[in-house]
Design a protein around this motif. Structure first.
Motif, PDB file in Angstrom:
ATOM      1  N   PHE A  69      -4.469   5.274   7.885  1.00 17.97           N
ATOM      2  CA  PHE A  69      -3.231   4.499   7.811  1.00 17.97           C
ATOM      3  C   PHE A  69      -3.012   3.673   9.084  1.00 17.97           C
ATOM      4  CE2 PHE A  69      -1.544   6.740   4.059  1.00 17.97           C
ATOM      5  CZ  PHE A  69      -0.966   5.655   3.417  1.00 17.97           C
ATOM      6  N   VAL A  70      -3.357   4.212  10.235  1.00 16.68           N
ATOM      7  CA  VAL A  70      -3.246   3.438  11.483  1.00 16.68           C
ATOM      8  C   VAL A  70      -4.126   2.194  11.401  1.00 16.68           C
ATOM      9  CG1 VAL A  70      -3.793   3.451  13.950  1.00 16.68           C
ATOM     10  CG2 VAL A  70      -2.591   5.395  12.940  1.00 16.68           C
ATOM     11  N   ALA A  71      -5.349   2.378  10.917  1.00 19.34           N
ATOM     12  CA  ALA A  71      -6.279   1.245  10.779  1.00 19.34           C
ATOM     13  C   ALA A  71      -5.752   0.233   9.760  1.00 19.34           C
ATOM     14  CB  ALA A  71      -7.656   1.754  10.369  1.00 19.34           C
ATOM     15  N   MET A  72      -5.163   0.713   8.658  1.00 15.19           N
ATOM     16  CA  MET A  72      -4.628  -0.182   7.626  1.00 15.19           C
ATOM     17  C   MET A  72      -3.451  -0.994   8.163  1.00 15.19           C
ATOM     18  SD  MET A  72      -4.954   2.377   4.334  1.00 15.19           S
ATOM     19  CE  MET A  72      -4.224   1.320   3.102  1.00 15.19           C
ATOM     20  N   PHE A  73      -2.592  -0.352   8.939  1.00 16.87           N
ATOM     21  CA  PHE A  73      -1.468  -1.078   9.554  1.00 16.87           C
ATOM     22  C   PHE A  73      -1.981  -2.105  10.573  1.00 16.87           C
ATOM     23  CE2 PHE A  73       1.421   2.142   7.839  1.00 16.87           C
ATOM     24  CZ  PHE A  73       2.547   1.363   7.545  1.00 16.87           C
TER      25      PHE A  73
ATOM     26  N   LEU B 229       0.745  -4.737   3.452  1.00 18.55           N
ATOM     27  CA  LEU B 229      -0.063  -4.034   2.456  1.00 18.55           C
ATOM     28  C   LEU B 229      -0.103  -2.536   2.749  1.00 18.55           C
ATOM     29  CD1 LEU B 229      -1.801  -4.155  -0.031  1.00 18.55           C
ATOM     30  CD2 LEU B 229      -3.765  -4.728   1.388  1.00 18.55           C
ATOM     31  N   ALA B 230      -0.194  -2.192   4.028  1.00 17.01           N
ATOM     32  CA  ALA B 230      -0.198  -0.774   4.405  1.00 17.01           C
ATOM     33  C   ALA B 230       1.132  -0.117   4.032  1.00 17.01           C
ATOM     34  CB  ALA B 230      -0.461  -0.635   5.896  1.00 17.01           C
TER      35      ALA B 230
ATOM     36  N   ALA C  14     -12.373  -4.028   4.129  1.00 14.00           N
ATOM     37  CA  ALA C  14     -11.893  -2.907   4.933  1.00 14.00           C
ATOM     38  C   ALA C  14     -10.829  -2.114   4.190  1.00 14.00           C
ATOM     39  CB  ALA C  14     -11.340  -3.419   6.270  1.00 14.00           C
ATOM     40  N   PHE C  15      -9.907  -2.853   3.485  1.00 11.93           N
ATOM     41  CA  PHE C  15      -8.841  -2.158   2.769  1.00 11.93           C
ATOM     42  C   PHE C  15      -9.406  -1.318   1.630  1.00 11.93           C
ATOM     43  CE2 PHE C  15      -5.117  -3.958   4.780  1.00 11.93           C
ATOM     44  CZ  PHE C  15      -4.142  -3.035   4.456  1.00 11.93           C
ATOM     45  N   ILE C  16     -10.314  -1.913   0.851  1.00 10.75           N
ATOM     46  CA  ILE C  16     -10.914  -1.156  -0.267  1.00 10.75           C
ATOM     47  C   ILE C  16     -11.711   0.040   0.263  1.00 10.75           C
ATOM     48  CG2 ILE C  16     -12.601  -1.278  -2.159  1.00 10.75           C
ATOM     49  CD1 ILE C  16     -11.698  -4.164  -2.628  1.00 10.75           C
ATOM     50  N   ASN C  17     -12.410  -0.200   1.391  1.00  8.38           N
ATOM     51  CA  ASN C  17     -13.174   0.892   2.007  1.00  8.38           C
ATOM     52  C   ASN C  17     -12.250   2.005   2.491  1.00  8.38           C
ATOM     53  OD1 ASN C  17     -14.498   2.216   4.558  1.00  8.38           O
ATOM     54  ND2 ASN C  17     -16.210   1.319   3.392  1.00  8.38           N
ATOM     55  N   TYR C  18     -11.125   1.623   3.103  1.00  8.47           N
ATOM     56  CA  TYR C  18     -10.176   2.623   3.609  1.00  8.47           C
ATOM     57  C   TYR C  18      -9.496   3.376   2.465  1.00  8.47           C
ATOM     58  CZ  TYR C  18     -10.486   1.323   8.534  1.00  8.47           C
ATOM     59  OH  TYR C  18     -10.926   1.132   9.809  1.00  8.47           O
ATOM     60  N   LEU C  19      -9.221   2.634   1.356  1.00  2.02           N
ATOM     61  CA  LEU C  19      -8.632   3.311   0.196  1.00  2.02           C
ATOM     62  C   LEU C  19      -9.580   4.386  -0.319  1.00  2.02           C
ATOM     63  CD1 LEU C  19      -6.818   0.717  -2.115  1.00  2.02           C
ATOM     64  CD2 LEU C  19      -5.849   2.683  -0.954  1.00  2.02           C
ATOM     65  N   ASP C  20     -10.853   4.003  -0.403  1.00  4.36           N
ATOM     66  CA  ASP C  20     -11.861   4.968  -0.874  1.00  4.36           C
ATOM     67  C   ASP C  20     -11.953   6.140   0.091  1.00  4.36           C
ATOM     68  OD1 ASP C  20     -13.888   5.608  -2.840  1.00  4.36           O
ATOM     69  OD2 ASP C  20     -15.333   5.329  -1.211  1.00  4.36           O
ATOM     70  N   ARG C  21     -11.927   5.847   1.386  1.00  7.21           N
ATOM     71  CA  ARG C  21     -11.983   6.900   2.399  1.00  7.21           C
ATOM     72  C   ARG C  21     -10.695   7.728   2.416  1.00  7.21           C
ATOM     73  NH1 ARG C  21     -15.203   5.942   7.545  1.00  7.21           N
ATOM     74  NH2 ARG C  21     -17.037   4.796   6.880  1.00  7.21           N
TER      75      ARG C  21
END
Length: 583
Positions: A149-153, A159-160, A279-286
């Motif tokens: 979440f920190v990375a997404m923000f 979006l985060a 990155a967002f799709i990757n982070y969602l998967d992660r």
């Protein structure tokens, strides 16, 4: 409450836990930063076709280095968390086993041995999974999710913020699953306990099962319990199949729709950054990978909590034997025993079901007091109360004028020697069974004790003598031989008081005569409480108490009781006939 008590076991490992948590945070940071580097490569190099060799080498080296560092740190933190968990469970098992050793005998009377074993082994094993597999995984995944979440923000605040809507949904899903699954897991652990109890009973009584041709009945009973366990296990599987993977996948699909819609709408008004989308799709998967893992671990978490409830229920059982440990507790010096108006019931809640009723007698130092009577008359109960296996319901027991409750465990157990009707030997050797690791019992005293009970003749014929290995319960020896070893065990402790509960019941006539000779020597300076079924073994007792339905109905010497021609007289005639009486 259960979780708090479990977490209290973490307190002695605070330092190790802090180090492991720090390694976990570093490992998470190394893992989370990877997609950011890929995003930089896509947006600053691949899309604009800017392939500066120096920058690419730094970017690639950083990405590779972070992955290697993450792998090393993940390994170290995983080992650290597991080491802490194993130490906690090790201590928990010791606590449970130590507590069980001090429980009153009435607990064992009412609880199958297999059920207790299940709590000490299976339930603590389930708790181990809480610390080894669940707690470490939960901490790791929560830290990882926070890092995501920190990375997404960092990439896109709006979006985060939208994605934060997913958190309450996931929390509600976890709470719902936990609430529903608790009941299922309680029933599952209970059925597993019944399964272990039936197995334990069947294996111990296998000779009777085979001799009485009861294999079919026991197989059917075991099948019934096994079917019950199967039904509860299937209910658990159906619950997991509904809540764990499908529900989380549905939420993941919802999150993916939100992200793609967001970028789709953005593309209508201007260009979008491919790197940010990746990155967002990757982070969602992660993000959902640890959610899935946590939901799967939640199943183990529930099992562990239910198992912990059962273990703490056992630890909270206050029906323990008196544990007087004061250094200034009185000492037994003479061995005078007094029962004053003692009444007792095996069921503390029962009314009118008294095993003993107003028992009063005195055994003076050096005297032998014999207890006789029909089965169920209360003979063994008197011995059990004297050994403090059960608490006295009414009245008082004194040794040398000291209430039994004031004597320390060490003093009572060292000065009162017991030979039970059922000879019990532990895995080890004959020598270790006689000494029982008592520091005051030397090897020479073991040999003297064996010689005293005249057991050296059969022990000498064994291949390794006193060092002959013993299997479980001494199965390779006869009942009489096992009893002789138990007798030597008691003598080796040099007690002031002897309690013989049908001690010669499993010894042949020739050996019994030798033991009786040994007992006559032992009685000098010792008080002996002898429970006997064969009246011939206690004819020389100083006092014989005849019990009937928990009461003393006759008392006196052998000759005095025969002269009364009461219950003792009838028992003697049944065993020996009128001719022996005349003699």
């Amino acid at each position: 409450m259960v979780i708090r008590r479990l977490l209290n076991y973490l307190v002695p490992h605070k330092k190790a836990l802090t180090v492991a948590s720090f390694l976990l945070i570093l490992a998470t940071f190394s893992d989370v930063i990877g997609p950011v580097l890929v995003k930089i490569f896509l947006d600053q190099h691949l899309v604009p076709r800017s392939f500066n060799r120096g920058s690419l080498i730094i970017l690639a080296s950083s990405y590779l280095g972070l992955n290697i560092l993450s792998a090393v740190l993940q390994y170290r933190q995983l080992v650290s968390f597991n080491e802490i968990a194993l130490k906690i469970v090790q201590q928990l098992r010791i606590d449970v086993f130590s507590h069980v050793q001090h429980l009153e005998f009435r607990v064992f009377d009412k609880t199958p041995a297999g059920a207790l074993i299940s709590r000490i082994t299976n339930d603590t094993e389930a708790i181990k999974e809480l610390f080894v597999g669940v707690l470490a995984a939960f901490v790791q995944n929560v830290v990882f999710m926070l890092g995501v979440f920190v990375a997404m923000f960092y990439l896109d605040v709006r979006l985060a913020s939208f994605c934060l809507i997913l958190l309450p949904i996931i929390i509600i899903l976890m709470i719902s699953y936990r609430k529903v699954s608790t009941k299922v897991y309680r029933r599952l652990r209970k059925e597993l306990s019944y399964l272990n109890a039936k197995l334990n009973e069947s294996i111990q009584g296998m000779s009777i099962i085979q001799a009485m041709r009861q294999e079919k009945r026991f197989r059917q009973e075991f099948q019934t319990i096994n079917d019950n366990y199967y039904r509860e296990a299937m209910a658990n599987i159906r619950l997991e199949s509904l809540f764990v993977r499908p529900a989380v996948d549905l939420i993941y699909t919802l999150a993916l729709i939100i992200v793609l819609n967001y970028f789709g709408l953005q593309s209508l008004t201007g260009p979008i950054e491919i790197g940010v989308l990746y990155a967002f799709i990757n982070y969602l998967d992660r993000f959902f990978e640890p959610v899935n893992m946590m939901m799967q671990r939640l199943s183990q978490f529930q099992q562990s909590l239910v198992a912990a409830e059962r273990v703490f229920e056992l630890l909270d059982d206050h029906r323990i034997t008196s544990k007087v440990t004061a250094p200034d507790s009185p000492a037994i010096s003479q061995g005078k025993i007094e029962f004053k108006n003692v009444s007792f019931s095996y069921d503390s809640d029962a009314r009118g079901a008294m095993a003993l009723k107003s028992i009063s007698f005195t055994a003076y130092p050096g005297q032998t007091v014999a207890l006789v009577g029909h089965t169920g008359s209360g003979k063994s109960t008197i011995a059990n109360l004297l050994m403090r296996f059960y608490p006295v319901t009414h009245g008082e027991i004194l040794i040398d004028g000291i209430p039994l409750s004031r004597l320390s465990d060490q003093e009572l157990r060292s000065k009162v020697g017991l030979v039970a009707q059922d000879p019990f030997l532990f895995v080890g050797t004959i020598s270790s069974n006689v000494a029982l690791s008592r520091s005051e019992v030397k090897e020479t005293e073991v040999r003297d004790a064996v010689s005293f009970v005249q057991a050296e003749s059969f022990i000498g014929r064994l291949p390794q003598g006193l060092q002959e290995p013993m299997g479980e319960r001494g199965a390779t020896l006869s009942s009489g031989q096992r009893q002789l070893i138990c007798f030597a065990r008691t003598i080796a402790g040099n007690p002031k008081i002897l309690v013989l509960d049908e001690a010669t019941a499993n010894v042949d006539t020739e050996t019994e005569e030798a033991i009786q000779n040994a007992l006559r020597k032992m009685r000098q300076g010792r008080t002996t409480i002898a429970i006997a079924h064969r009246l011939s073994t206690i004819q020389d007792a100083d006092l014989i108490l005849v019990l009937h339905h928990g009461k003393i109905v006759e008392r006196g010497t052998h000759a005095e009781l025969l002269a009364q021609e009461g219950l003792y007289y009838k028992m003697f005639i049944l065993q020996h006939g009128s001719k022996d009486k005349e003699e």
